[in-house]
Design a protein around this motif. Structure first.
Motif, PDB file in Angstrom:
ATOM      1  N   GLU A 136       0.691 125.673  67.226  1.00  0.00           N
ATOM      2  CA  GLU A 136       1.304 126.889  66.713  1.00  0.00           C
ATOM      3  C   GLU A 136       0.277 127.626  65.877  1.00  0.00           C
ATOM      4  N   PRO A 137      -0.384 128.611  66.428  1.00  0.00           N
ATOM      5  CA  PRO A 137      -1.460 129.294  65.697  1.00  0.00           C
ATOM      6  C   PRO A 137      -0.990 129.914  64.400  1.00  0.00           C
ATOM      7  N   GLU A 138       0.220 130.412  64.336  1.00  0.00           N
ATOM      8  CA  GLU A 138       0.686 131.066  63.124  1.00  0.00           C
ATOM      9  C   GLU A 138       0.792 130.070  61.977  1.00  0.00           C
ATOM     10  N   ARG A 139       1.334 128.890  62.277  1.00  0.00           N
ATOM     11  CA  ARG A 139       1.425 127.881  61.231  1.00  0.00           C
ATOM     12  C   ARG A 139       0.051 127.428  60.773  1.00  0.00           C
ATOM     13  N   MET A 140      -0.842 127.262  61.711  1.00  0.00           N
ATOM     14  CA  MET A 140      -2.180 126.791  61.370  1.00  0.00           C
ATOM     15  C   MET A 140      -2.917 127.818  60.522  1.00  0.00           C
ATOM     16  N   GLU A 141      -2.809 129.094  60.854  1.00  0.00           N
ATOM     17  CA  GLU A 141      -3.505 130.132  60.097  1.00  0.00           C
ATOM     18  C   GLU A 141      -2.930 130.264  58.700  1.00  0.00           C
ATOM     19  N   SER A 142      -1.614 130.150  58.588  1.00  0.00           N
ATOM     20  CA  SER A 142      -1.010 130.267  57.266  1.00  0.00           C
ATOM     21  C   SER A 142      -1.400 129.108  56.367  1.00  0.00           C
ATOM     22  N   SER A 143      -1.454 127.893  56.968  1.00  0.00           N
ATOM     23  CA  SER A 143      -1.834 126.741  56.157  1.00  0.00           C
ATOM     24  C   SER A 143      -3.291 126.805  55.732  1.00  0.00           C
ATOM     25  N   SER A 144      -4.169 127.294  56.605  1.00  0.00           N
ATOM     26  CA  SER A 144      -5.585 127.379  56.238  1.00  0.00           C
ATOM     27  C   SER A 144      -5.856 128.531  55.292  1.00  0.00           C
ATOM     28  N   GLY A 145      -4.995 129.536  55.270  1.00  0.00           N
ATOM     29  CA  GLY A 145      -5.222 130.666  54.384  1.00  0.00           C
ATOM     30  C   GLY A 145      -4.777 130.418  52.958  1.00  0.00           C
ATOM     31  N   GLU A 146      -3.981 129.369  52.730  1.00  0.00           N
ATOM     32  CA  GLU A 146      -3.501 129.106  51.392  1.00  0.00           C
ATOM     33  C   GLU A 146      -4.633 128.634  50.480  1.00  0.00           C
ATOM     34  N   LYS A 147      -5.501 127.770  50.952  1.00  0.00           N
ATOM     35  CA  LYS A 147      -6.593 127.248  50.125  1.00  0.00           C
ATOM     36  C   LYS A 147      -7.801 126.953  51.012  1.00  0.00           C
ATOM     37  N   PRO A 148      -8.921 127.633  50.792  1.00  0.00           N
ATOM     38  CA  PRO A 148     -10.138 127.331  51.564  1.00  0.00           C
ATOM     39  C   PRO A 148     -10.656 125.941  51.219  1.00  0.00           C
ATOM     40  N   LEU A 149     -11.677 125.539  51.938  1.00  0.00           N
ATOM     41  CA  LEU A 149     -12.282 124.242  51.696  1.00  0.00           C
ATOM     42  C   LEU A 149     -12.929 124.194  50.320  1.00  0.00           C
ATOM     43  N   THR A 150     -13.020 122.987  49.770  1.00  0.00           N
ATOM     44  CA  THR A 150     -13.585 122.817  48.426  1.00  0.00           C
ATOM     45  C   THR A 150     -15.050 123.212  48.374  1.00  0.00           C
ATOM     46  N   VAL A 151     -15.741 123.111  49.513  1.00  0.00           N
ATOM     47  CA  VAL A 151     -17.150 123.485  49.523  1.00  0.00           C
ATOM     48  C   VAL A 151     -17.320 124.962  49.189  1.00  0.00           C
ATOM     49  N   ASN A 152     -16.321 125.781  49.502  1.00  0.00           N
ATOM     50  CA  ASN A 152     -16.391 127.195  49.143  1.00  0.00           C
ATOM     51  C   ASN A 152     -16.361 127.386  47.629  1.00  0.00           C
ATOM     52  N   ILE A 171     -10.345 130.991  40.464  1.00  0.00           N
ATOM     53  CA  ILE A 171      -9.165 130.547  39.725  1.00  0.00           C
ATOM     54  C   ILE A 171      -7.899 130.799  40.537  1.00  0.00           C
ATOM     55  N   ASP A 172      -7.855 131.903  41.265  1.00  0.00           N
ATOM     56  CA  ASP A 172      -6.680 132.192  42.100  1.00  0.00           C
ATOM     57  C   ASP A 172      -6.527 131.168  43.221  1.00  0.00           C
ATOM     58  N   TYR A 173      -7.631 130.777  43.840  1.00  0.00           N
ATOM     59  CA  TYR A 173      -7.571 129.841  44.957  1.00  0.00           C
ATOM     60  C   TYR A 173      -7.437 128.399  44.494  1.00  0.00           C
ATOM     61  N   TRP A 174      -8.119 128.038  43.401  1.00  0.00           N
ATOM     62  CA  TRP A 174      -8.106 126.658  42.913  1.00  0.00           C
ATOM     63  C   TRP A 174      -7.671 126.641  41.450  1.00  0.00           C
ATOM     64  N   PRO A 175      -6.414 126.925  41.166  1.00  0.00           N
ATOM     65  CA  PRO A 175      -5.986 126.987  39.755  1.00  0.00           C
ATOM     66  C   PRO A 175      -6.013 125.638  39.060  1.00  0.00           C
ATOM     67  N   GLU A 176      -5.996 124.535  39.829  1.00  0.00           N
ATOM     68  CA  GLU A 176      -5.973 123.224  39.207  1.00  0.00           C
ATOM     69  C   GLU A 176      -7.363 122.697  38.891  1.00  0.00           C
ATOM     70  N   ASP A 177      -8.422 123.361  39.322  1.00  0.00           N
ATOM     71  CA  ASP A 177      -9.794 122.939  39.057  1.00  0.00           C
ATOM     72  C   ASP A 177     -10.285 123.572  37.760  1.00  0.00           C
ATOM     73  N   GLY A 178     -10.849 122.769  36.895  1.00  0.00           N
ATOM     74  CA  GLY A 178     -11.249 123.268  35.582  1.00  0.00           C
ATOM     75  C   GLY A 178     -12.587 123.970  35.545  1.00  0.00           C
ATOM     76  N   ARG A 179     -13.409 123.805  36.568  1.00  0.00           N
ATOM     77  CA  ARG A 179     -14.756 124.377  36.524  1.00  0.00           C
ATOM     78  C   ARG A 179     -14.778 125.898  36.462  1.00  0.00           C
ATOM     79  N   PRO A 180     -13.941 126.620  37.224  1.00  0.00           N
ATOM     80  CA  PRO A 180     -13.978 128.086  37.109  1.00  0.00           C
ATOM     81  C   PRO A 180     -13.601 128.582  35.718  1.00  0.00           C
ATOM     82  N   TYR A 181     -12.660 127.910  35.049  1.00  0.00           N
ATOM     83  CA  TYR A 181     -12.282 128.320  33.697  1.00  0.00           C
ATOM     84  C   TYR A 181     -13.453 128.142  32.729  1.00  0.00           C
TER      85      TYR A 181
END
Length: 659
Positions: free
Chosen positions: A143-159, A187-197
């Motif tokens: 299901e491409p729509e489900r896959m795209e929505s799930s990948s758009g919520e949070k990019p990979l940590t390497v980003n 911060i918007d993408y990774w609000p739980e990570d402390g490094r951007p703050y």
């Protein structure tokens, strides 16, 4: 040629005796009764075996020959129909190999899904088995729509790692706005990570946006549920710089609660207590740091400085040795040790330690800076200038090196060359207050009072609440006192004390002003006020309006470099509890193996500076002056072997008109 198939008579009779009910029900029609087991095995194969049946004409079994012949003809037709129906049944049951749905577009997916509702001539590749449909609904890849929505919520940590590195480079190039935008997205993408703050808070602090930085740290501590010690520690450092000692203590405590192994929190808290005069509390915190974090060069270095202040120099050397053993690449430990030896007037030992410092970190700007000032202070002016030029060559965006070089050029060369270097330093970092203060001091000594006032005002416009601002106000007050503007001098001294009430020099300068005017009672009141309100046991860094005392303290890591009254250095590091006391009862040889303690600087140490910068830094010692001229001229492209760096150039050219 047709192949004749012979069947047993019993099977043939079953074929001919099939009634009309066989044509009405597909499931009850049995073409060959003895082939049921074969059909079971055939149904397991994903393909169809085509066959053509030819029936043998048998003698009449009944008296009604015509009827039996019609019955055979009808049976043959029904058999053909049954074979076709069996083929359709096989097509429905078999697994059809087809392209994954994720490689199809939305229209193609719709066409494939709708192709099963047509007539009997539908292509078999467009039919999707119901079982596979149910399976595909459970898999996002179909299901491409489900896959795209799930990948758009949070990019990979390497980003996130790449974004933080890019923000770091932008901050280093003074492109704060772009760095802020990147960190806000992180911060918007990774609000739980402390490094951007942490990174965003530091960027805002560099721009003196204290309220915004405090808000970011508070937001980060909530987002991480208070479990990130780095956010608490950075927030504590910010409050400590602003003078909120109680708040800073609470934040350091929160950092150690979040992670007992966070060495920076223990060390920063200990330094805070040292500055407040709580030596016992500081030692307890340092001991806890060693207990929970193990050996650390910063802990050992601070303990060594405490021992040096107590005149226990052998113990201090042992602690410095442990610090350098923990991390031989710790340039700060080598520098602190070198400055302790300088206080003992062991100049050759200090020079050897400086050599170890630059070998540990060849591009460390603090090592080249302090070593250059040391050589100039002991009389080796040319070598001091050379060391500062080397430091500038490997750190072309550091204004402190150019500032110190400008002061040396002013004292031993010409004021015009010094102005050129000051202007260049102000262009590299327009928000570096000590550059404007030192430039103003030089103009005051040259008799350009209006220019000096403008430069002091420029320094205060950057930030009027910092320690540098307090020193600027005190220096400006001395200027006004010398020219007879006593009321202006009093206002400036009072403003300076409102920022830093612990400045001994400011209080005593103000008291001396009143004493010179015959107000001895007022002068005594000022002295009493100083001793009544003083909270620090450790003396603060003095600010004497002389040449060597206005050298920048190396970006808050070196409190004071030189003292005019005697050829000794102050404590080198921000970790220092105060001023060391010198003694002259040292042995001629240090316990450190190979470290000579003495004053014979002409003795060869075995370190070839020119060869070192050729091999490690790819610099030509004969081209240092040329390189300095190229970096001072924006139109000239540097042709050196280290990576080329772009220099931030502000639009404001006020500094260019002040000379």
């Amino acid at each position: 040629m047709q192949t004749t198939q012979l069947y047993p008579l019993k099977e043939e009779m079953n074929l001919f005796t099939t009634t009309t009910s066989s044509s009405s029900s597909k499931s009850n029609f049995n073409l060959f009764t003895s082939s049921q087991n074969i059909n079971k095995h055939i149904s397991k194969f994903p393909f169809i075996i085509p066959c053509k049946t030819t029936h043998l004409t048998l003698p009449p079994c009944y008296s009604q020959q015509k009827s039996s012949h019609n019955t055979k003809t009808e049976a043959v037709k029904n058999a053909d129909v049954g074979i076709e129906e069996k083929e359709d049944s096989f097509n429905k049951d078999r697994l059809v190999v087809r392209r994954p749905v994720k490689e199809l577009s939305d229209e193609e997916v719709g066409d494939v899904a709708g192709s099963g509702g047509g007539d009997g001539g539908v292509n078999s590749s467009g039919i999707i088995d119901a079982t596979l449909n149910e399976f595909a609904k459970k898999m996002p890849m179909f299901e491409p729509e489900r896959m795209e929505s799930s990948s758009g919520e949070k990019p990979l940590t390497v980003n996130l790692d790449l974004a933080l590195y890019k923000a770091k480079i932008l901050t280093k190039n003074f492109r704060y706005q772009e760095a802020e935008e990147i960190l806000e997205k992180c911060i918007d993408y990774w609000p739980e990570d402390g490094r951007p703050y942490v990174a965003l808070g530091k960027v805002l602090s560099k721009q003196s946006k204290v309220a915004e930085a405090r808000a970011i740290y508070a937001k980060g501590s909530q987002a991480t549920q208070g479990e990130n010690p780095y956010i608490w520690q950075c927030w504590a450092v910010l409050e400590n710089k602003l003078g909120n000692i109680g708040k800073a203590r609470e934040l350091f405590d929160a950092s150690t609660v979040a992670d007992k192994g966070h060495i920076a929190a223990w060390h920063g808290w200990a330094v805070l207590e040292l500055r407040q005069g709580n030596i016992k509390k500081a030692r307890q915190l340092l001991a806890k740091g060693l207990k929970f974090c193990g050996g650390n060069e910063y802990i050992y270095q601070t303990l060594a400085l405490l021992e040096a202040k107590a005149n226990r120099y052998e113990q201090a050397r042992n602690l410095f040795r442990q610090a350098t053993n923990c991390n031989p690449k710790s340039c700060a430990s080598w520098i602190a040790w070198a400055q302790m030896e300088m206080q003992q007037e062991n100049n050759l030992a200090a020079r050897q330690l400086f050599e170890r410092a630059v070998q540990a970190s060849p591009k460390n700007r603090f090592a080249w800076h302090v070593w250059g000032i040391f050589e100039a202070n002991v009389g080796f002016i040319d070598k001091g200038k050379k060391l500062l030029k080397i430091g500038h060559a490997v750190n072309p965006r550091d204004p402190v090196l150019l500032q110190s070089l400008a002061l040396l050029e002013y004292k031993y060369s010409t004021a015009n060359l010094a102005r050129k270097l000051f202007r260049r330093a102000s262009e590299i970092d327009p928000r570096h207050q000590p550059v404007w203060i030192a430039w103003g001091w030089m103009e005051w000594k040259e008799g350009n009072l209006d220019t000096a006032r403008e430069l002091y005002q420029r320094a205060l416009s950057i930030d009027s609440t910092t320690e540098s601002a307090a020193r600027c106000l005190q220096a400006w007050g001395v200027l006004e006192q010398r020219v007879g503007n006593l009321s202006a001098a009093r206002r400036l001294f009072r403003s300076s004390l409102n920022i830093n009430s612990q400045s001994y020099i400011t209080w005593m300068t103000w008291a001396q002003l009143e004493e010179d005017q015959g107000n001895s009672v007022r002068a005594e009141e000022i002295r009493n006020l100083y001793f009544q309100q003083r909270t620090e046991v450790v003396d603060d860094a003095s600010w004497v309006m002389g040449f060597m005392d206005i050298i920048d303290p190396a970006l808050d890591r070196i409190k004071q470099l030189l003292n005019l009254e005697k050829s000794s250095y102050k404590e080198p590091s921000a970790y220092s509890p105060g001023d060391n006391e010198s003694t002259d009862d040292e042995a001629s040889v240090s316990p450190y193996s190979g470290l000579y303690v003495g004053n014979d600087l002409e003795s060869a140490s075995g370190f070839d500076l020119d060869d070192f910068i050729r091999n490690k830094l790819n610099l030509d010692p004969d081209q240092l002056d040329v390189l300095l001229e190229k970096t001072s001229n924006p139109s000239v492209v540097r042709k050196v072997n280290y990576p080329r760096r772009r220099i931030f150039r502000p639009e404001d050219k006020t500094a260019a008109t002040l000379a």
